[in-house]
Design an enzyme around this catalytic site. Sequence first.
Site, PDB file in Angstrom:
ATOM      1  N   ASP A 156     -67.621  75.208   5.004  1.00 47.18           N
ATOM      2  CA  ASP A 156     -66.774  75.456   6.161  1.00 47.18           C
ATOM      3  C   ASP A 156     -67.282  74.594   7.303  1.00 47.18           C
ATOM      4  OD1 ASP A 156     -65.115  77.371   4.952  1.00 47.18           O
ATOM      5  OD2 ASP A 156     -66.492  78.999   5.424  1.00 47.18           O
ATOM      6  N   ASP A 209     -58.673  76.780   3.807  1.00 46.24           N
ATOM      7  CA  ASP A 209     -58.370  78.048   4.471  1.00 46.24           C
ATOM      8  C   ASP A 209     -57.091  77.941   5.298  1.00 46.24           C
ATOM      9  OD1 ASP A 209     -60.714  79.193   3.442  1.00 46.24           O
ATOM     10  OD2 ASP A 209     -61.892  78.498   5.158  1.00 46.24           O
TER      11      ASP A 209
END
Length: 159
Positions: free
Chosen positions: A115, A130
Amino acid sequence: MIKLSRSRWLALVIAAIIAIDWITKAIVQQRLPLYDRRPLIEGLLSFMHTMNPGISWGFFKNLPEAVRLPLIALLTLVGIGVAVWMMWDTRDRWQQIAGALGNLGDRLVNGGVTDFIYVHFFPYIFNFADISITIGGVILAARMLLDRPAADASTPTHA
């Protein structure tokens, strides 16, 4: 101009989403040390390299690996089953599937999901997959709500 069938367009969209996701993660992994942060818009948006061993929003990241991995595998299978059941009649499931495949590939190769997009007023750090999953979910929900067949005028709506 080449005319592509709907299936081929969807295949191209899936390939593009997965490619963008994997390329952005590879760039972050190569150029930004883990837990380093690079501001893009001071006080608003940064790239921050993190590794999420859990699922979305960091759930289960603190569980022991012997529990976390089987639980994530089980939840993934249940999620795929529910998604397939829900999306059987919708046309926009591919964006969600592409995002899920992007994160799955990252999890299999790296043991967690990379991330890196940090919006300072948002409590979670996320990635392109995402974003794709979220957009696909919104499109799916909108389609499910808006594509319902019109009610028969003779059918009462309440007692």
